[in-house]
Design a protein around this motif. Sequence first.
Motif, short mmCIF file in Angstrom:
data_model
loop_
_atom_site.label_atom_id
_atom_site.label_comp_id
_atom_site.label_asym_id
_atom_site.label_seq_id
_atom_site.Cartn_x
_atom_site.Cartn_y
_atom_site.Cartn_z
N LYS A 1 0.83 -1.21 0.00
CA LYS A 1 0.00 0.00 0.00
C LYS A 1 0.87 1.26 0.00
O LYS A 1 0.59 2.22 -0.72
N ILE A 2 1.94 1.24 0.79
CA ILE A 2 2.85 2.39 0.84
C ILE A 2 3.58 2.57 -0.50
O ILE A 2 3.85 3.69 -0.94
N GLU A 3 3.85 1.46 -1.18
CA GLU A 3 4.49 1.54 -2.50
C GLU A 3 3.57 2.12 -3.55
O GLU A 3 4.02 2.55 -4.62
N ILE B 1 -7.59 -4.88 7.20
CA ILE B 1 -6.27 -5.00 7.82
C ILE B 1 -5.59 -3.63 7.87
O ILE B 1 -5.00 -3.25 8.89
N LEU B 2 -5.67 -2.87 6.78
CA LEU B 2 -5.00 -1.57 6.71
C LEU B 2 -5.56 -0.55 7.68
O LEU B 2 -4.87 0.41 8.05
N THR B 3 -6.81 -0.74 8.11
CA THR B 3 -7.44 0.25 9.00
C THR B 3 -7.56 -0.24 10.44
O THR B 3 -8.12 0.46 11.28
N ASN B 4 -7.04 -1.42 10.74
CA ASN B 4 -7.16 -1.97 12.09
C ASN B 4 -5.93 -1.58 12.93
O ASN B 4 -4.83 -2.05 12.69
N PRO B 5 -6.13 -0.72 13.95
CA PRO B 5 -4.99 -0.26 14.77
C PRO B 5 -4.37 -1.34 15.63
O PRO B 5 -3.38 -1.09 16.32
N GLY C 1 -2.93 4.48 5.76
CA GLY C 1 -4.30 4.98 5.90
C GLY C 1 -4.56 6.18 5.01
O GLY C 1 -5.66 6.30 4.43
N GLU C 2 -3.59 7.07 4.91
CA GLU C 2 -3.73 8.23 4.03
C GLU C 2 -3.87 7.79 2.57
O GLU C 2 -4.74 8.26 1.84
N GLY D 1 -0.47 8.61 -6.04
CA GLY D 1 -1.26 9.03 -4.89
C GLY D 1 -0.79 10.28 -4.21
O GLY D 1 -1.31 10.66 -3.16
N LEU D 2 0.20 10.99 -4.79
CA LEU D 2 0.75 12.18 -4.14
C LEU D 2 0.41 13.48 -4.87
O LEU D 2 0.46 14.55 -4.27
N LEU D 3 0.09 13.41 -6.15
CA LEU D 3 -0.12 14.62 -6.96
C LEU D 3 -1.60 15.01 -7.01
O LEU D 3 -2.47 14.19 -7.30
#
Length: 544
Positions: free
Chosen positions: A194-196, A244-248, A297-298, A316-318
Amino acid sequence: MKNVASMYLRLSRDDGEEAESNSISNQRSLIQAYCKANGIKVYGEYVDDGISGATFDRPSFQKMIGDLKSGKFDTIVVKDLSRFGRDYIESGKYIQKIFPEHDVRFIFINDNYDSARADANDTHLILPIRNFINDSYCRDISMKVKSSKKTKRLNGEFIGAFAPFGYRKNPRDKHQLVVDGNVRHIVEKIFAMKIEGYSSNAIAKFLNEIGTVTPAKYKEHQGEESPGFMGMKNHWDAKMINRILTNPVYIGTLEQGKVSKLNYKSKKRITLSEEDWVCVPNAHEPIVSEQDFRIAGELLLRDVKQSRGTPGLLSGLLFCKDCGAQLVKRSVHYRGKVTNFYICGNYNAHHTCSRHSIKEETVLGVLKTLILDYLDLNRVLSEKLRHMDFSELHFEAEFASLEQEKKKYETLRQSLFMDLEDSLINEDEFQRFRANYAAKIRELEAQIEAKKALVKDIRERLLSEEALLQTGTFSADETLSRSLLVHLVNRINIGEGNEIEVEFYDNEKLAILQRILAQEEKRKQEKIISLVPLYSDRKVAAHA
């Protein structure tokens, strides 16, 4: 058919210290002995083991009632009324209405009650009182269980039926989660992808292609019942990835108490508001860092898509500076050379904005310069501030304007009552203005709390000598990496004419640090100026 009886036996986890005396075997022995002594023929037994008396939706009880209506027996024998049920209303309905109407004899041995011999006083006064006491006991037990569970949650103890994927219950303490080394790498891979810049669908597709075990299938392999919320057993999908990505839980935080039973008599579960959840940080070992969890999450909230291959460096940054839409990547192939550029997503889809076209290499060039400046600024600020007495650093000014604005809206809200009384506004306007002011006050309070947390972080970093801003290792001769970008940069806004505006995650912290530094340097300067006249006077006096 007369005096043909069924034995009904029930035991639940709610029985506490009475569980031994109320054991199924003890109930059976007592009833058999009673029936033998009183010449009652036993048709069979119906047992509900581990089911609360607060409900009559019990498998064996319902089967017993069905057999009763079929005429297989005409008498029900139970150890006592509490074994029959603890619901005051439902128990009363059976005892005072349903059984008498069907000429059913019912016996509660320890309560010394037999409907065939009971007088009106026993049936209509004594028995309902006992029934009510049993119901109260059930309510009391429910409150104690609920209180016990809340205490466990507040202490950071896990009380769920199933450990989340990536964890297992500690064999020595079932309320403690420990990392499951067999599947830890799957959770780490999901966050890394996800970060990639991969979409959740792309992550699920990748996991399916390499045959990665799903959470439900893994539970099945472990001999555990599969929790239904994980969806299909054999295939990953985007919803499973997003859960999974949103579970703290993966950063060591336990969030529990999200749902609750309507009451002790109802099975209906209601969702509680987030403010009523019990959240305990550092309850167990994390699998991912808080920073990676936040970044993932972002990116999850952004429309990160790619048709094939590896995501772009800027995925996902622009964003378009004018309309806020994400920029879409386009590639031009000319004479064996590929040129990547980005255009506004709204322009690309609907032509509702201008093109905002910009080359990828242009953005990367500007980014490299700004990141080098950012890292250098972090070094300079850290050095200057650490040479100061940080215990005397003043942060109050950071909250002054927000507190003042909050006070303004509180005053406006209070004045509404006078305006309504003086007929300057009507009831509808009063309610609308009041709601608007209350919303604004809550928003300002949230901003104040966020800034306080930021200031607290600055103080702690100064004390621990950590880097004041989020940093990485990077030099002028290196190439930008995806990891460095997503850990430093929140978003990049592109305006017309190749205007580039970079929003670092620590922009607000950076502004606070610069203001504090400016204030401290100003105070030093004022102190030096105030000493100059005093020094001059002494010098003149010495010459005289």
